[in-house]
Design a protein around this motif. Structure first.
Motif, PDB file in Angstrom:
ATOM      1  N   ASP A   1      -3.148   8.962  11.148  1.00 42.25           N
ATOM      2  CA  ASP A   1      -3.458  10.001  12.129  1.00 42.25           C
ATOM      3  C   ASP A   1      -3.635  11.374  11.489  1.00 42.25           C
ATOM      4  N   GLU A   2      -3.242  11.504  10.235  1.00 35.47           N
ATOM      5  CA  GLU A   2      -3.445  12.744   9.496  1.00 35.47           C
ATOM      6  C   GLU A   2      -4.622  12.617   8.530  1.00 35.47           C
ATOM      7  N   GLN A   3      -5.445  11.586   8.768  1.00 37.74           N
ATOM      8  CA  GLN A   3      -6.606  11.307   7.912  1.00 37.74           C
ATOM      9  C   GLN A   3      -6.196  11.086   6.462  1.00 37.74           C
ATOM     10  N   SER A   4      -5.002  10.536   6.297  1.00 42.95           N
ATOM     11  CA  SER A   4      -4.507  10.233   4.959  1.00 42.95           C
ATOM     12  C   SER A   4      -4.700   8.747   4.699  1.00 42.95           C
ATOM     13  N   ARG A   5      -5.618   8.419   3.835  1.00 42.38           N
ATOM     14  CA  ARG A   5      -5.955   7.033   3.549  1.00 42.38           C
ATOM     15  C   ARG A   5      -5.606   6.709   2.099  1.00 42.38           C
ATOM     16  N   VAL A   6      -4.967   5.583   1.890  1.00 43.62           N
ATOM     17  CA  VAL A   6      -4.643   5.176   0.532  1.00 43.62           C
ATOM     18  C   VAL A   6      -5.917   4.817  -0.214  1.00 43.62           C
ATOM     19  N   ASP A   7      -6.013   5.264  -1.449  1.00 42.37           N
ATOM     20  CA  ASP A   7      -7.161   4.962  -2.295  1.00 42.37           C
ATOM     21  C   ASP A   7      -6.824   3.719  -3.114  1.00 42.37           C
ATOM     22  N   LEU A   8      -7.224   2.558  -2.602  1.00 40.71           N
ATOM     23  CA  LEU A   8      -6.913   1.319  -3.300  1.00 40.71           C
ATOM     24  C   LEU A   8      -7.650   1.216  -4.632  1.00 40.71           C
ATOM     25  N   GLY A   9      -8.786   1.861  -4.710  1.00 40.09           N
ATOM     26  CA  GLY A   9      -9.495   1.871  -5.984  1.00 40.09           C
ATOM     27  C   GLY A   9      -8.687   2.558  -7.066  1.00 40.09           C
ATOM     28  N   GLU A  10      -8.100   3.686  -6.724  1.00 39.53           N
ATOM     29  CA  GLU A  10      -7.253   4.409  -7.674  1.00 39.53           C
ATOM     30  C   GLU A  10      -6.081   3.541  -8.140  1.00 39.53           C
ATOM     31  N   LEU A  11      -5.507   2.784  -7.208  1.00 37.40           N
ATOM     32  CA  LEU A  11      -4.333   1.986  -7.519  1.00 37.40           C
ATOM     33  C   LEU A  11      -4.663   0.687  -8.245  1.00 37.40           C
ATOM     34  N   LEU A  12      -5.826   0.104  -7.949  1.00 33.66           N
ATOM     35  CA  LEU A  12      -6.037  -1.293  -8.320  1.00 33.66           C
ATOM     36  C   LEU A  12      -7.274  -1.584  -9.162  1.00 33.66           C
ATOM     37  N   ASP A  13      -8.198  -0.661  -9.282  1.00 34.34           N
ATOM     38  CA  ASP A  13      -9.431  -0.987  -9.994  1.00 34.34           C
ATOM     39  C   ASP A  13      -9.177  -1.313 -11.464  1.00 34.34           C
ATOM     40  N   THR A  14      -8.162  -0.694 -12.055  1.00 35.29           N
ATOM     41  CA  THR A  14      -7.863  -0.928 -13.468  1.00 35.29           C
ATOM     42  C   THR A  14      -6.520  -1.629 -13.604  1.00 35.29           C
ATOM     43  N   PRO A  15      -6.491  -2.867 -14.093  1.00 32.77           N
ATOM     44  CA  PRO A  15      -5.211  -3.573 -14.266  1.00 32.77           C
ATOM     45  C   PRO A  15      -4.289  -2.837 -15.229  1.00 32.77           C
ATOM     46  N   VAL A  16      -3.001  -2.911 -14.975  1.00 26.23           N
ATOM     47  CA  VAL A  16      -1.986  -2.295 -15.824  1.00 26.23           C
ATOM     48  C   VAL A  16      -1.146  -3.401 -16.447  1.00 26.23           C
ATOM     49  N   GLU A  17      -1.118  -3.458 -17.762  1.00 24.48           N
ATOM     50  CA  GLU A  17      -0.370  -4.500 -18.452  1.00 24.48           C
ATOM     51  C   GLU A  17       1.120  -4.402 -18.128  1.00 24.48           C
ATOM     52  N   GLY A  18       1.717  -5.548 -17.816  1.00 25.17           N
ATOM     53  CA  GLY A  18       3.145  -5.583 -17.531  1.00 25.17           C
ATOM     54  C   GLY A  18       3.528  -5.225 -16.116  1.00 25.17           C
ATOM     55  N   ARG A  19       2.539  -4.948 -15.265  1.00 28.83           N
ATOM     56  CA  ARG A  19       2.824  -4.535 -13.880  1.00 28.83           C
ATOM     57  C   ARG A  19       2.641  -5.701 -12.923  1.00 28.83           C
ATOM     58  N   LEU A  20       3.535  -5.814 -11.954  1.00 31.32           N
ATOM     59  CA  LEU A  20       3.376  -6.716 -10.825  1.00 31.32           C
ATOM     60  C   LEU A  20       3.100  -5.883  -9.581  1.00 31.32           C
ATOM     61  N   VAL A  21       2.243  -6.396  -8.721  1.00 28.67           N
ATOM     62  CA  VAL A  21       1.886  -5.721  -7.477  1.00 28.67           C
ATOM     63  C   VAL A  21       2.440  -6.529  -6.316  1.00 28.67           C
ATOM     64  N   TYR A  22       3.309  -5.917  -5.540  1.00 27.51           N
ATOM     65  CA  TYR A  22       3.880  -6.545  -4.351  1.00 27.51           C
ATOM     66  C   TYR A  22       3.350  -5.826  -3.118  1.00 27.51           C
ATOM     67  N   PHE A  23       2.818  -6.609  -2.170  1.00 22.31           N
ATOM     68  CA  PHE A  23       2.287  -5.967  -0.975  1.00 22.31           C
ATOM     69  C   PHE A  23       2.539  -6.829   0.244  1.00 22.31           C
ATOM     70  N   CYS A  24       2.730  -6.155   1.372  1.00 22.79           N
ATOM     71  CA  CYS A  24       3.013  -6.832   2.627  1.00 22.79           C
ATOM     72  C   CYS A  24       2.519  -5.944   3.757  1.00 22.79           C
ATOM     73  N   GLY A  25       1.868  -6.560   4.737  1.00 23.61           N
ATOM     74  CA  GLY A  25       1.352  -5.786   5.849  1.00 23.61           C
ATOM     75  C   GLY A  25       0.362  -6.593   6.650  1.00 23.61           C
ATOM     76  N   PRO A  26      -0.438  -5.937   7.459  1.00 26.85           N
ATOM     77  CA  PRO A  26      -1.417  -6.648   8.288  1.00 26.85           C
ATOM     78  C   PRO A  26      -2.493  -7.301   7.443  1.00 26.85           C
ATOM     79  N   GLU A  27      -3.179  -8.268   8.036  1.00 22.48           N
ATOM     80  CA  GLU A  27      -4.173  -9.045   7.304  1.00 22.48           C
ATOM     81  C   GLU A  27      -5.262  -8.172   6.707  1.00 22.48           C
ATOM     82  N   SER A  28      -5.647  -7.108   7.393  1.00 20.97           N
ATOM     83  CA  SER A  28      -6.706  -6.233   6.869  1.00 20.97           C
ATOM     84  C   SER A  28      -6.292  -5.604   5.545  1.00 20.97           C
ATOM     85  N   LEU A  29      -5.011  -5.231   5.426  1.00 20.40           N
ATOM     86  CA  LEU A  29      -4.533  -4.653   4.167  1.00 20.40           C
ATOM     87  C   LEU A  29      -4.489  -5.718   3.077  1.00 20.40           C
TER      88      LEU A  29
END
Length: 333
Positions: free
Chosen positions: A185-213
């Motif tokens: 509602d504050e027009q704040s959208r997560v930039d998934l490209g910033e977070l995920l476009d480049t893999p990070v060695e040694g990192r695990l990604v945990y996510f949970c939420g609605p199917e669209s996410l």
């Protein structure tokens, strides 16, 4: 789940047959937190509760007709109480469970639950990225607390409709800039490209939420190595019985009983119709309660629990939704 691995290394306890132990609990605390009701439960006899680890959920027997799964979101070291958070989703969008909890659960209300199961354990890593959508934060919060206590590097992106609706926000804010909130509602959208476009060695990604996410995260994570993405659905994938579905046979190894599963029924329904009792809960392939060992045959996996590797092994299946590729399955029942 496309080519993305869900939980590559589920704990051994989650692969064992579900325990049908029913625990009698009482509501000892309740508070509004965002659009969720955070409920504290304690055993009526004050005995120490069974242990659990981050990622675990419990089956809550809300009414004789309604059983729902809720992530434990308190502290695993607390053996006196368990904590869950229930988002209010009144009908017709909801199916009645959360409506009943919000309307009827007061301090002193008696509640029955099953012991914890964990299809979403925390694996060891050097670095963690957590992505939460709405009430999906409840599964991730104990994980965050545990990796913080272990001195690991981590960060959280938490998405929601508004700051006022985001449960556990005040507790998470104590972690400072490692937590970023994204209220739409504050027009704040997560930039998934910033977070995920480049893999990070040694990192695990945990996510949970609605199917669209979940779909968006998987799409942006195509370059990550298999097994680095870990997620949990809290709503089932949509599956309908195929118009060209065919009957198949199941053989129960323990009794030698052979049964026919018609196109319009599930394995679980056929078992129940023939007096075979098998513990189940969600009946939608989400909770893992009805996981059954497959001795022969190839399952048509339609659940939201097994990993790609576990599906490929065909060692177990969720009989509430999955079917058969071919004409026959032999089950360890």
């Amino acid at each position: 789940m496309s080519a993305i691995s869900q939980n590559v290394s589920r704990e051994a306890s989650s692969l064992m047959p579900a325990d049908d132990t029913i625990l009698s609990m009482v509501v000892s605390g309740r508070r509004r937190d965002g659009d969720a009701l955070v409920v504290t439960l304690r055993p009526v006899d004050d005995r120490p509760l069974p242990p659990w680890e981050p990622g675990a959920h419990i089956d809550v027997l809300i009414t004789p007709e309604i059983t729902r799964q809720y992530s434990l979101c308190g502290h695993p070291a607390d053996s006196a109480t368990w904590q869950i958070a229930v988002k209010h989703q009144p009908p017709p969008r909801g199916r009645g469970g959360s409506d009943h909890v919000h309307a009827n659960w007061e301090v002193g209300t008696r509640v029955e639950v099953r012991e914890p199961r964990n299809n979403f354990p925390v694996r060891d890593a050097d670095d963690y990225l957590f992505i939460a959508g709405g009430i999906g934060i409840t599964a991730l919060k104990p994980m965050i607390d545990s990796v913080e206590a272990a001195g690991k590097k981590w960060s959280l992106a938490y998405c929601g409709r508004s700051l006022s609706t985001m449960a556990l926000r005040d507790e998470l804010a104590e972690y400072g800039d490692r937590v970023r909130f994204f209220p739409s509602d504050e027009q704040s959208r997560v930039d998934l490209g910033e977070l995920l476009d480049t893999p990070v060695e040694g990192r695990l990604v945990y996510f949970c939420g609605p199917e669209s996410l979940l779909e968006a995260v998987q799409e942006r994570s195509a370059a990550w190595p298999p097994g680095t993405l870990q997620f949990e659905r809290f709503t089932p994938q949509t599956h309908t019985l195929d118009e060209d579905a065919v009957s198949f046979e199941i053989e129960l190894a323990e009794s030698g009983l052979s049964l026919t599963v018609p196109p319009h029924k599930t394995i679980l329904e056929v078992l129940e119709e023939n007096g075979v009792t098998l513990l189940s809960s969600c009946r939608a392939g989400v909770c893992g309660t009805c996981e059954t060992t497959v001795l022969e045959g190839i399952p048509d996996h339609r659940d939201s629990v097994l990993t790609d590797e576990e599906r490929a092994s065909n060692e177990t299946m969720m009989v509430c939704v999955s079917r058969c590729i071919g004409r026959r399955l032999v089950l360890d029942i």
